[in-house]
Design a protein around this motif. Sequence first.
Motif, PDB file in Angstrom:
ATOM      1  N   ARG A   1      26.256  25.445  47.102  1.00  0.00           N
ATOM      2  CA  ARG A   1      26.828  26.092  48.300  1.00  0.00           C
ATOM      3  C   ARG A   1      28.009  26.974  47.925  1.00  0.00           C
ATOM      4  O   ARG A   1      28.252  28.003  48.564  1.00  0.00           O
ATOM      5  N   THR A   2      28.757  26.580  46.901  1.00  0.00           N
ATOM      6  CA  THR A   2      29.922  27.384  46.494  1.00  0.00           C
ATOM      7  C   THR A   2      29.545  28.493  45.519  1.00  0.00           C
ATOM      8  O   THR A   2      30.119  29.582  45.567  1.00  0.00           O
ATOM      9  N   THR A   3      28.575  28.213  44.634  1.00  0.00           N
ATOM     10  CA  THR A   3      28.162  29.239  43.653  1.00  0.00           C
ATOM     11  C   THR A   3      26.633  29.304  43.573  1.00  0.00           C
ATOM     12  O   THR A   3      26.039  28.883  42.572  1.00  0.00           O
ATOM     13  N   PRO A   4      25.973  29.841  44.598  1.00  0.00           N
ATOM     14  CA  PRO A   4      24.507  29.926  44.562  1.00  0.00           C
ATOM     15  C   PRO A   4      24.041  30.987  43.567  1.00  0.00           C
ATOM     16  O   PRO A   4      24.690  32.029  43.417  1.00  0.00           O
TER      17      PRO A   4
ATOM     18  N   LEU B   1      20.133  30.800  49.463  1.00  0.00           N
ATOM     19  CA  LEU B   1      21.497  30.329  49.686  1.00  0.00           C
ATOM     20  C   LEU B   1      22.517  31.419  49.360  1.00  0.00           C
ATOM     21  O   LEU B   1      23.542  31.543  50.033  1.00  0.00           O
ATOM     22  N   SER B   2      22.227  32.226  48.345  1.00  0.00           N
ATOM     23  CA  SER B   2      23.109  33.342  48.013  1.00  0.00           C
ATOM     24  C   SER B   2      23.101  34.381  49.128  1.00  0.00           C
ATOM     25  O   SER B   2      24.147  34.918  49.513  1.00  0.00           O
ATOM     26  N   TYR B   3      21.921  34.648  49.666  1.00  0.00           N
ATOM     27  CA  TYR B   3      21.780  35.611  50.768  1.00  0.00           C
ATOM     28  C   TYR B   3      22.535  35.133  52.004  1.00  0.00           C
ATOM     29  O   TYR B   3      23.239  35.903  52.665  1.00  0.00           O
ATOM     30  N   GLN B   4      22.398  33.830  52.301  1.00  0.00           N
ATOM     31  CA  GLN B   4      23.090  33.280  53.471  1.00  0.00           C
ATOM     32  C   GLN B   4      24.602  33.332  53.291  1.00  0.00           C
ATOM     33  O   GLN B   4      25.328  33.657  54.235  1.00  0.00           O
ATOM     34  N   GLN B   5      25.060  33.016  52.078  1.00  0.00           N
ATOM     35  CA  GLN B   5      26.500  33.084  51.815  1.00  0.00           C
ATOM     36  C   GLN B   5      27.001  34.516  51.943  1.00  0.00           C
ATOM     37  O   GLN B   5      28.073  34.768  52.490  1.00  0.00           O
TER      38      GLN B   5
END
Length: 451
Positions: free
Chosen positions: A383-386, A392-396
């Motif tokens: 969650r912190t470094t996808p 998850l990177s796209y959502q972040q």
Amino acid sequence: MSTRKNKTDAYIAVMLALLMLCFSAASQAANVTNARVWPAPDHTRLVFEITKGVEHKLFSMSKPDRIVIDMSNAKLLTDLSELSLKGSPIKRIRSAVRNSHDLRVVLDVARQVEPKSFLLKPNQQYGNRLVIDLHERETKKKAPKVVKSIDDQHQRRDIVVVIDAGHGGEDPGALGPGRVREKDVVLAISRELKALIDNKTGMQAQMTRNGDYYVGLRQRTGLARKHNADLFVSVHADAFNKPQASGASVYALSKRGATSEAARWLAKKENSADLIGGVGGVSLDDKDDVLAGVLLDLSMTASLNASLGVGSHVLKAMGGMTKLHKKRVEQAGFVVLKSPDIPSILVETGFISNPAEASRLKTRKYQKKMAKAIYRGLDTHFRTTPPPGTLLSYQQYNRNAKSPKKYKIQRGDTLSGIAKRNQVTVSQLRKENSLRSDQVKIGQVIRIPAS
């Protein structure tokens, strides 16, 4: 009369000597006392328990397909017909005495396989063994290579975690009080962990083994590469010669282990074609030795740093539910951690040699609890470094884009200067902060919209 007696005595002495030789030969025979079959997805292992090492020959025959094992000076003392052959290519096992003192075992197989054999020395659980591996013949079909893009935020692929349940099959791992076996405990925890990961949107898990069979150490990292893993997690249960040792641990690769592995990869040309395949599909086969060494060193450094990062999260999560053996991620040269392009950690879930921990580790409740702790650590890390290109990177990225940053006005700041530094317009800043003019004051906090 004495001459006849002497001849008789000599005859008796010769006969006794011959009998002694026969008894000696019989006593030196290797006895096959037991046998086991371990089916795996890509091979089947047949193990003969023997009282001592035995000379043997292994060869294949066709029409019909069969594997022949000849053991010199050996006797069969177990019933091979009682073996379960389910899940294996073996249809039937036959045996016969050969040359009055040798043993021949014939495996009737359903299809052509590639047989290999070797002897194993005694361990904690078993004595001497003759091992026959029947490898399935690989098909020539090549799966399309998935390249992990480091730029495409819209690819939205799943994060892939490869879970490695240690030991298996003929290798039981550590044995705890009450004959608790490491291979059983870690497989149960690994299955629970896989279920948790697969239930998370944007993540999926693969297993190096999902049954009671052995997978080679290098083959485990090879499977991680095959699945294009973002992370490799090897699950174990520690043991020590003193039962007082206790607590969970997390390991990453040591610097020395990374250096030796880099040398090994560079030395083996066949590795270079798909090396660093996990990060942008970088290949070393067209690079000179100096550049290849630099790229490999960068890849291993990045993987090692990522391993220490995720290991810290997992260790912290486990520390919330059990005692820790060490409060920091330890480093060692474990073979399963030596992937140059995939962050890898080894989780020791506890000391199976400790009676209290062994008692907990064998229960379903504690196995679930341990799997949840490992999962929480992985989830926090991703969650912190996808990894780039993942869902998850796209959502972040979208969350960050929708959430305006806050900035405290410093001496010398102007609205136009702030807009330029953050790649937004002055009018966007005014609108976001309901400003009627371009004037700002020192200490004033404004919100900066996404560029």
